[in-house]
Design an enzyme around this catalytic site. Structure first.
Site, PDB file in Angstrom:
ATOM      1  N   GLY A 679       0.994  -1.279  -0.161  1.00 45.16           N
ATOM      2  CA  GLY A 679      -0.051   0.098   0.048  1.00 45.16           C
ATOM      3  C   GLY A 679       0.876   1.317  -0.148  1.00 45.16           C
ATOM      4  O   GLY A 679       1.969   1.422   0.614  1.00 45.16           O
ATOM      5  N   GLU A 682      -0.541   6.626   1.770  1.00 38.68           N
ATOM      6  CA  GLU A 682      -0.100   7.377   2.939  1.00 38.68           C
ATOM      7  C   GLU A 682       1.180   7.760   3.091  1.00 38.68           C
ATOM      8  O   GLU A 682       1.844   8.772   3.640  1.00 38.68           O
ATOM      9  CB  GLU A 682      -0.661   6.929   4.130  1.00 38.68           C
ATOM     10  CG  GLU A 682      -2.087   7.239   4.702  1.00 38.68           C
ATOM     11  CD  GLU A 682      -3.299   6.475   4.342  1.00 38.68           C
ATOM     12  OE1 GLU A 682      -4.225   6.986   4.584  1.00 38.68           O
ATOM     13  OE2 GLU A 682      -3.006   5.267   3.702  1.00 38.68           O
TER      14      GLU A 682
END
Length: 720
Positions: A679, A682
């Protein structure tokens, strides 16, 4: 006899099984599939969808910070041209009490259910009219009087109302092991520093908007949401509806960053209005309303205490964080979370506290907790390195933990030091003079800084369906959301590889609640969660075709549900990592700071689409630049409201503020993911502010511990 249908079946089966793995799409750059539609205006966002007989709602915000609505006179407004109704707490449909949504209890959704005013900007009415202009004019003439009460919006350290919250969604509010005070007392080098970050706002390009209408007993909604399925389910619970009777779509979303992850007042009001009027209603927020109705990142006050020997090895680490919450709903900005997985010490303590104020409820904002937390801890580590006479990267290498510092769990891969090694090589770190304030370029003082970055990686269960068509093409359906990240394109690549076909034969449909349960776009878990479900369904479909399964005229569909696989994941510390580098120039005469270049090197799992991934990572880094030097919402303690509720007064990094920003990665696939994804949403914004602040110290010799570093703070800081 060979029929046309059987010929199509044979063709589809052959095409699906003979292309082979040479067509790998994952890892190669692909332009966004919807890119042309977006730049030509063909892509429809929530405020663009047409509907016959569409009415428009306009929210009336409270003009006091705390109190009650004493009276609301709508007689004049109802007589104005085009006005259809005025919703207020006296006539609005009733909502479920004690509502528990996707993210738990949420009293923010009790819009127009009572006469209480918990903060300035709280909706006290919604005027619905034939046009937005008519609704706005009537809203501005609505006569509302209030019984005011004393308010408190003053966020400060030592606030008497501060308390320790209950368990946070990311773990306990407090963790402790060893004896922190004893280890600090025994440490030869101690850093004890306080830091603060400002209130920040998401400010996506697309303001929130929603359109709702009833169609043959079913509630049809178009909303700017990060999760179509979750939002539809929450709406059903809130209005007491059968979940199957709520259908929500959000095909294109112009940015989210966490603010579009929950049911918001504009959506509730649109559903209320369409229920009362029996015609479609759209409610769109203005830019100033975006500063009060969708949440924000809480300001923080943080304290970091580090104790170490002269070799820089940590003996004590304490990180405490204070954030603000509202009187409506508790939300904690978990800033002290960052150190729980990054650095170990014999005495290790993290602690969160919050204070209830008469302000809107904060919410998730890109890298919640880690963004402000990394600023404080990574700056404190930089100061520790200076005091120990160590290079900042060497200090971090000396304090690499073997297992999770708090959890004690093994790491599912940790290539942080490899990121630093590659970043240092590319940035030219080895030639750096460690002394502050010695490098000049004309009137500018020049410095470089670095910081580490991490963000946890996880996955949520999701469902998907993949269909083989008789013409040899495929359609995948999943309630994913593309909030500008390129998710639609990445999922097409993943499906194509799982099917062993080229991406042009795959069509991915997303953002429709009817497609079933799927995690929203958030927590850096979107692509991983959705991709897992699509990969499993596509692989099974490919296997069926390889075994000779027939493709009927209406297609052959395989569905997946990853609940069992996700729940079976072994317990590990699962994180993405990165090393951030920055070079800044500071004008000591004007206080101006210019970031000249930034580099981030990340270990964030297998990269599906390098083109959009690099955009995600550099976007996060620019977000950190904006946090370090620009973003600051200013609240007036006298009125309780913000004084800069627009993009003229609330400063964000503009094009001229953005230097040469470079993001790259090293290979770091997750062995427990079917594709190796971790991921990236962020992590680009974690550590980048700290790298810039550390570079400012290297340029000037002055430590700045309050963000943003405005020019006036540079000018009033102690001189070299």
């Amino acid at each position: 006899m060979t029929t046309a249908a059987s010929m199509a079946t044979t063709t589809a089966t052959t095409m699906a099984t003979t292309t082979g793995p040479a067509t790998r799409a994952v890892g190669t750059p692909h332009i966004r599939l919807e890119g042309r539609d977006k730049v030509t205006g063909a892509a429809r966002y929530a405020a663009d969808h047409p509907a016959a007989d569409l009415a428009h709602g306009w929210i009336v915000p409270a003009t006091v910070a705390r109190g009650r609505v004493r009276s609301l006179d709508d007689a004049a407004a109802l007589k104005m041209p085009g006005v259809l109704t005025v919703l207020h707490h006296g006539n609005a449909p009733r909502l479920a009490e004690d509502f528990v949504g996707t993210f738990g209890p949420d009293a923010t959704t009790q819009v127009l259910q009572h006469d209480r005013v918990p903060y300035m900007g709280w909706p006290v009415a919604c005027v619905v009219a034939e046009t937005p202009e008519q609704a706005r004019e009537a809203a501005e003439t609505l006569a509302v009087t209030y019984a005011t009460e004393p308010h408190d919006v003053d966020f400060r350290p030592g606030h008497p109302g501060a308390y320790t919250p209950g368990p946070m969604n990311v773990g306990p509010a407090r963790t402790e092991k060893g004896d922190v005070e004893a280890e600090l007392a025994a440490s030869e080098v101690v850093v004890d520093a306080r830091y603060s970050t400002a209130e920040e706002h998401h400010s996506p390009m697309e303001p929130h908007a929603a359109m709702a209408r009833w169609d043959d007993g079913r509630l049809e909604v178009v909303d700017a949401t990060q999760g179509a399925y979750a939002t539809a389910q929450d709406l059903a619970r809130l209005f007491g509806l059968d979940p199957a009777s709520v259908h929500l779509r959000s095909e294109h979303v112009g940015g989210g960053f966490g603010c579009k992850a929950q049911v918001r007042p504009h959506l509730i009001l649109a559903v209320m209005a369409t229920t009362l009027l029996g015609r479609p209603v759209r409610v769109a927020l203005t830019r100033p309303q975006m500063f009060t109705l969708i949440g924000h990142r809480s300001p923080t006050h943080q304290r970091v205490r580090l104790g170490a020997g002269p070799d820089g090895r940590l003996r004590a680490l304490e990180h405490t964080a204070l954030s603000a919450t509202s009187t409506v709903r508790e939300f904690v900005e978990p800033s002290a979370l960052y150190g729980r997985s990054m650095y170990d010490a014999d005495g290790h303590r993290t602690d969160h506290s919050v204070v209830r104020l008469d302000i809107p409820t904060p919410t998730y904002m890109r890298a919640p907790g880690e963004a402000p937390g990394s600023f404080a801890l990574e700056c404190a580590l930089d100061e520790l390195a200076e005091r120990c006479g160590l290079d900042p990267i060497a200090l971090r290498a000396r304090n690499e933990p073997a297992v999770g510092p708090v959890s004690g769990l093994p790491f599912a891969g940790r290539r942080l030091l490899d990121c630093f090694a590659e970043g240092a090589r590319r940035f030219g770190w080895d030639g750096r003079d460690p002394r502050p304030g010695v490098r000049r370029d004309g009137r500018w003082l020049v410095g470089t800084g670095t910081a580490a970055a991490t963000f946890f990686t996880g996955a949520f269960p999701a469902t998907a369906a993949v269909t083989a068509h008789a013409d040899g093409t495929f359609t995948a359906r999943i309630a994913a959301a593309d909030i500008g990240t390129g998710a639609r394109t990445a999922l097409t690549q993943l499906a194509a590889d799982a099917l062993e076909v080229t991406p042009d034969r795959v069509r991915v449909l997303i953002a429709d609640s009817d497609f079933g349960d799927a995690w929203l776009a958030g927590g850096s878990m979107g692509t991983r969660s959705w991709g897992w479900a699509i990969t499993l369904a596509a692989r099974e479909l490919r296997e069926r075709l390889a075994l000779g399964a027939a493709v009927p005229p209406d297609g052959l569909t395989v569905r997946s549900d990853t609940r069992q696989e996700v729940n079976a994941l072994a317990a590990y510390e699962r994180h993405a990592y990165g090393a951030q580098f920055a070079e800044v120039a500071v004008d000591p005469g004007s206080g101006e700071i210019r970031v000249r270049r930034m580099l981030g090197v990340f270990a964030a799992g297998r990269i599906v689409n390098p083109l959009t991934a690099r955009s995600q990572l550099t976007g996060g880094m620019i977000w950190g630049l904006s946090m370090a030097l620009h973003e600051e919402a200013v609240r007036d303690t006298a009125t309780g409201g913000l004084v800069n509720t627009d993009l003229a007064g609330y400063h964000i990094a503009a094009h001229a503020d953005v230097p040469a920003v470079e993001a790259d990665w090293i290979d770091d696939p997750d062995p427990d993911d079917p594709v190796g994804i971790k991921g990236i949403g962020e992590i680009g914004g974690v550590g980048s502010a700290a790298a810039i602040v550390n570079a400012v110290w290297h340029a000037t010799g002055v430590r700045h511990r309050d963000l943003p570093i405005r020019p006036d703070r540079v000018l009033t800081a102690p001189k070299l």
